[in-house]
Design a protein around this motif. Structure first.
Motif, PDB file in Angstrom:
ATOM      1  N   GLY A  77      -2.343  75.503 -41.745  1.00 62.13           N
ATOM      2  CA  GLY A  77      -3.580  75.482 -40.977  1.00 62.13           C
ATOM      3  C   GLY A  77      -4.628  76.487 -41.400  1.00 62.13           C
ATOM      4  O   GLY A  77      -5.645  76.666 -40.718  1.00 62.13           O
ATOM      5  N   HIS A  78      -4.416  77.146 -42.557  1.00 68.56           N
ATOM      6  CA  HIS A  78      -5.386  78.130 -43.036  1.00 68.56           C
ATOM      7  C   HIS A  78      -6.491  77.505 -43.880  1.00 68.56           C
ATOM      8  O   HIS A  78      -7.489  78.168 -44.181  1.00 68.56           O
ATOM      9  CB  HIS A  78      -4.684  79.213 -43.858  1.00 68.56           C
ATOM     10  N   ASP A 103      10.442  91.500 -63.529  1.00 71.26           N
ATOM     11  CA  ASP A 103       9.994  91.412 -62.144  1.00 71.26           C
ATOM     12  C   ASP A 103       8.502  91.073 -62.080  1.00 71.26           C
ATOM     13  O   ASP A 103       7.880  90.747 -63.086  1.00 71.26           O
ATOM     14  CB  ASP A 103      10.292  92.718 -61.399  1.00 71.26           C
ATOM     15  N   GLN A 104       7.944  91.162 -60.877  1.00 70.99           N
ATOM     16  CA  GLN A 104       6.529  90.815 -60.669  1.00 70.99           C
ATOM     17  C   GLN A 104       5.618  91.999 -61.018  1.00 70.99           C
ATOM     18  O   GLN A 104       5.912  93.144 -60.667  1.00 70.99           O
ATOM     19  CB  GLN A 104       6.278  90.434 -59.216  1.00 70.99           C
ATOM     20  N   ASP A 105       4.517  91.693 -61.690  1.00 72.24           N
ATOM     21  CA  ASP A 105       3.414  92.636 -61.907  1.00 72.24           C
ATOM     22  C   ASP A 105       2.153  91.789 -61.901  1.00 72.24           C
ATOM     23  O   ASP A 105       1.773  91.242 -62.931  1.00 72.24           O
ATOM     24  CB  ASP A 105       3.544  93.357 -63.257  1.00 72.24           C
ATOM     25  N   ASN A 106       1.506  91.651 -60.753  1.00 68.60           N
ATOM     26  CA  ASN A 106       0.383  90.716 -60.668  1.00 68.60           C
ATOM     27  C   ASN A 106      -0.641  91.164 -59.641  1.00 68.60           C
ATOM     28  O   ASN A 106      -0.446  92.145 -58.919  1.00 68.60           O
ATOM     29  CB  ASN A 106       0.902  89.308 -60.336  1.00 68.60           C
ATOM     30  N   GLY A 107      -1.753  90.440 -59.603  1.00 68.35           N
ATOM     31  CA  GLY A 107      -2.810  90.761 -58.662  1.00 68.35           C
ATOM     32  C   GLY A 107      -3.795  89.613 -58.516  1.00 68.35           C
ATOM     33  O   GLY A 107      -3.632  88.555 -59.128  1.00 68.35           O
ATOM     34  N   LEU A 108      -4.816  89.833 -57.697  1.00 68.88           N
ATOM     35  CA  LEU A 108      -5.866  88.832 -57.471  1.00 68.88           C
ATOM     36  C   LEU A 108      -7.235  89.473 -57.601  1.00 68.88           C
ATOM     37  O   LEU A 108      -7.443  90.616 -57.181  1.00 68.88           O
ATOM     38  CB  LEU A 108      -5.771  88.230 -56.063  1.00 68.88           C
ATOM     39  N   ILE A 109      -8.164  88.735 -58.199  1.00 65.37           N
ATOM     40  CA  ILE A 109      -9.581  89.090 -58.185  1.00 65.37           C
ATOM     41  C   ILE A 109     -10.277  88.003 -57.363  1.00 65.37           C
ATOM     42  O   ILE A 109     -10.201  86.828 -57.713  1.00 65.37           O
ATOM     43  CB  ILE A 109     -10.186  89.134 -59.595  1.00 65.37           C
ATOM     44  N   ILE A 110     -10.939  88.398 -56.301  1.00 68.17           N
ATOM     45  CA  ILE A 110     -11.545  87.447 -55.367  1.00 68.17           C
ATOM     46  C   ILE A 110     -13.063  87.462 -55.539  1.00 68.17           C
ATOM     47  O   ILE A 110     -13.674  88.528 -55.676  1.00 68.17           O
ATOM     48  CB  ILE A 110     -11.159  87.803 -53.913  1.00 68.17           C
ATOM     49  N   GLU A 111     -13.656  86.309 -55.532  1.00 67.73           N
ATOM     50  CA  GLU A 111     -15.097  86.182 -55.754  1.00 67.73           C
ATOM     51  C   GLU A 111     -15.911  86.793 -54.612  1.00 67.73           C
ATOM     52  O   GLU A 111     -15.513  86.731 -53.443  1.00 67.73           O
ATOM     53  CB  GLU A 111     -15.451  84.695 -55.889  1.00 67.73           C
ATOM     54  N   LYS A 118     -12.241  86.267 -45.661  1.00 63.38           N
ATOM     55  CA  LYS A 118     -11.612  86.262 -46.991  1.00 63.38           C
ATOM     56  C   LYS A 118     -10.372  87.149 -47.003  1.00 63.38           C
ATOM     57  O   LYS A 118      -9.327  86.790 -47.540  1.00 63.38           O
ATOM     58  CB  LYS A 118     -12.601  86.812 -48.033  1.00 63.38           C
ATOM     59  N   GLU A 119     -10.527  88.335 -46.426  1.00 60.96           N
ATOM     60  CA  GLU A 119      -9.432  89.298 -46.434  1.00 60.96           C
ATOM     61  C   GLU A 119      -8.196  88.721 -45.739  1.00 60.96           C
ATOM     62  O   GLU A 119      -7.073  88.829 -46.240  1.00 60.96           O
ATOM     63  CB  GLU A 119      -9.869  90.592 -45.735  1.00 60.96           C
ATOM     64  N   LYS A 120      -8.409  88.078 -44.610  1.00 61.59           N
ATOM     65  CA  LYS A 120      -7.286  87.502 -43.865  1.00 61.59           C
ATOM     66  C   LYS A 120      -6.634  86.363 -44.638  1.00 61.59           C
ATOM     67  O   LYS A 120      -5.412  86.257 -44.700  1.00 61.59           O
ATOM     68  CB  LYS A 120      -7.761  86.995 -42.492  1.00 61.59           C
ATOM     69  N   TYR A 121      -7.462  85.495 -45.238  1.00 59.25           N
ATOM     70  CA  TYR A 121      -6.928  84.353 -45.978  1.00 59.25           C
ATOM     71  C   TYR A 121      -6.084  84.835 -47.150  1.00 59.25           C
ATOM     72  O   TYR A 121      -4.930  84.411 -47.332  1.00 59.25           O
ATOM     73  CB  TYR A 121      -8.054  83.447 -46.479  1.00 59.25           C
ATOM     74  N   PHE A 122      -6.645  85.728 -47.970  1.00 56.44           N
ATOM     75  CA  PHE A 122      -5.940  86.120 -49.191  1.00 56.44           C
ATOM     76  C   PHE A 122      -4.796  87.092 -48.932  1.00 56.44           C
ATOM     77  O   PHE A 122      -3.879  87.193 -49.751  1.00 56.44           O
ATOM     78  CB  PHE A 122      -6.934  86.676 -50.215  1.00 56.44           C
ATOM     79  N   GLU A 123      -4.811  87.772 -47.788  1.00 60.38           N
ATOM     80  CA  GLU A 123      -3.646  88.568 -47.409  1.00 60.38           C
ATOM     81  C   GLU A 123      -2.450  87.649 -47.190  1.00 60.38           C
ATOM     82  O   GLU A 123      -1.363  87.878 -47.733  1.00 60.38           O
ATOM     83  CB  GLU A 123      -3.923  89.372 -46.139  1.00 60.38           C
ATOM     84  N   GLU A 124      -2.665  86.583 -46.412  1.00 53.65           N
ATOM     85  CA  GLU A 124      -1.593  85.620 -46.166  1.00 53.65           C
ATOM     86  C   GLU A 124      -1.200  84.889 -47.449  1.00 53.65           C
ATOM     87  O   GLU A 124      -0.020  84.687 -47.747  1.00 53.65           O
ATOM     88  CB  GLU A 124      -2.042  84.609 -45.101  1.00 53.65           C
ATOM     89  N   PHE A 125      -2.196  84.518 -48.231  1.00 52.66           N
ATOM     90  CA  PHE A 125      -1.949  83.834 -49.504  1.00 52.66           C
ATOM     91  C   PHE A 125      -1.125  84.713 -50.446  1.00 52.66           C
ATOM     92  O   PHE A 125      -0.167  84.255 -51.081  1.00 52.66           O
ATOM     93  CB  PHE A 125      -3.285  83.474 -50.152  1.00 52.66           C
ATOM     94  N   GLY A 126      -1.494  85.996 -50.539  1.00 48.50           N
ATOM     95  CA  GLY A 126      -0.785  86.912 -51.419  1.00 48.50           C
ATOM     96  C   GLY A 126       0.664  87.100 -51.009  1.00 48.50           C
ATOM     97  O   GLY A 126       1.563  87.158 -51.863  1.00 48.50           O
ATOM     98  N   ILE A 127       0.908  87.193 -49.699  1.00 54.73           N
ATOM     99  CA  ILE A 127       2.280  87.349 -49.198  1.00 54.73           C
ATOM    100  C   ILE A 127       3.110  86.114 -49.545  1.00 54.73           C
ATOM    101  O   ILE A 127       4.252  86.210 -50.013  1.00 54.73           O
ATOM    102  CB  ILE A 127       2.271  87.598 -47.677  1.00 54.73           C
TER     103      ILE A 127
END
Length: 359
Positions: A77-78, A103-111, A118-127
């Motif tokens: 529902g996001h 292991d994991q070594d990654n990140g996101l660059i957001i437009e 945005k912060e709420k969406y990509f926090e959930e997306f990142g998790i």
């Protein structure tokens, strides 16, 4: 069709199927199938080609995981992403040197600019994305360099502010983060965001001698691997007693040295072999034989003992005492470590020169 041709065909078929995985479980199953083929090809095809295949698999898994995470967000529902973003990797993944068990070594660059939605969406997306990757065989990074962490998941504006902060402080920790960023590579999403990020990152090193000196101080930290007689130092205690730390004794010192010279000359390639190719053609900082030493490091690293759990691999990064009884291997290791020592001395001389100039 020969066995090798058959293996190649099977590998390509499985690899292509990864990006179309319809569920997290299917993605994991296809990863296991692909890595099984790659294990059969280990020490059969040249190490350079094998590493390219392994890292192509990892990139395909990451792309599929991004797509699946977006689908999960919609199902929960996001909705779809509120803006463009770039999924990026660091560390061995950024250098295209990931083993079958890294292991994991990654990140996101957001437009765009920071916004609460945005912060709420990509926090959930990142998790969700980090968890999906963990379930697909990528252990969570102990240093927390992951999309699930706010430090590594930011808008482009916030990234620029953070990088500026790191490069204006010359303490160990911010410079360590800055060095981690030097291996950044785009994997999925909007590539233009990654390009803008890279432009800003590399601009900070231009005419900045104090920053170079700080990076050099971090780079010359080095685990002793040879004694005064030139003999290989093995682990004295613990689970790996009698073995050799391939990762921090040989592989990482070579990566660090080559990375520093590449940064120094504005080389944007992240693969150590690609960096070496450019450096050897255009610059004379490195002694002859470094490429051979690095291939030895790669071969030893991917041949360290590993365990299997639920179809997924976990490695140790240590060559065993038994492996070190192989005279040819020990000869190659010693020669490689002598080159590591030579590179380290070159870097130390540069650092002493910088310190004399009070940088």
């Amino acid at each position: 069709m020969t066995q090798t041709e058959s293996d190649d065909w099977d590998y390509k078929a499985v690899h292509e199927s990864i990006v179309t995985s319809g569920s997290p479980q299917e993605l994991k199953t296809r990863r296991i199938a692909c890595q099984s083929i790659l294990l059969e090809q280990l020490n059969v095809i040249p190490i350079e080609e094998w590493m390219l295949r392994v890292n192509a698999m990892h990139d395909a898994i990451a792309e599929a995981a991004v797509v699946l995470s977006e689908a999960q967000m919609i199902e929960a529902g996001h909705g779809p992403p509120p803006c463009a973003y770039s999924f990026i990797v660091f560390g061995s993944a950024g250098r295209k040197e990931t083993t079958l068990w890294s292991d994991q070594d990654n990140g996101l660059i957001i437009e765009g600019e920071p916004e609460e939605a945005k912060e709420k969406y990509f926090e959930e997306f990142g998790i969700r994305l980090s968890l999906l990757l963990a379930n697909s065989g990528y252990e969570k990074c102990e240093g927390k360099v992951m999309v699930s962490e706010p430090m590594w998941r930011k808008t482009l504006t916030e990234w620029k502010e953070q990088i500026t902060g790191w490069r204006t402080q010359f303490e160990w920790e911010p410079i360590r983060y800055l060095i981690i960023c030097s291996d950044m590579r785009h994997v999925a999403g909007d590539r233009s965001l990654s390009e803008q990020w890279l432009d800003f990152y590399h601009e900070g090193f231009i005419d900045n001698p104090k920053l170079w000196a700080a990076v050099l101080r971090n780079t010359v930290r080095h685990k002793a691997t040879l004694n005064l007689l030139g003999q290989v130092l093995t682990e004295r205690f613990g689970d790996h007693a009698g073995g050799f730390d391939v990762k921090y004794g040989l592989y990482i010192p070579l990566v660090n040295g080559v990375r520093y010279f590449a940064l120094q000359h504005g080389i944007r390639k992240t693969s150590t072999l690609e960096r070496l190719e450019i450096l050897s053609k255009e610059y004379q900082h490195l002694p002859e034989g470094v490429r051979s030493a690095f291939l030895t490091a790669l071969k030893m690293r991917v041949n360290t003992p590993y365990s299997v759990h639920d179809g997924l691999l976990s490695g140790s990064d240590f060559a065993s005492e038994n492996e070190l009884r192989n005279r040819q291997l020990m000869s190659e290791l010693r020669d490689s470590l002598l080159l590591v020592r030579r590179i380290h001395r070159v870097l130390q001389r540069q650092l002493r020169s910088a310190e004399r100039r009070q940088l």
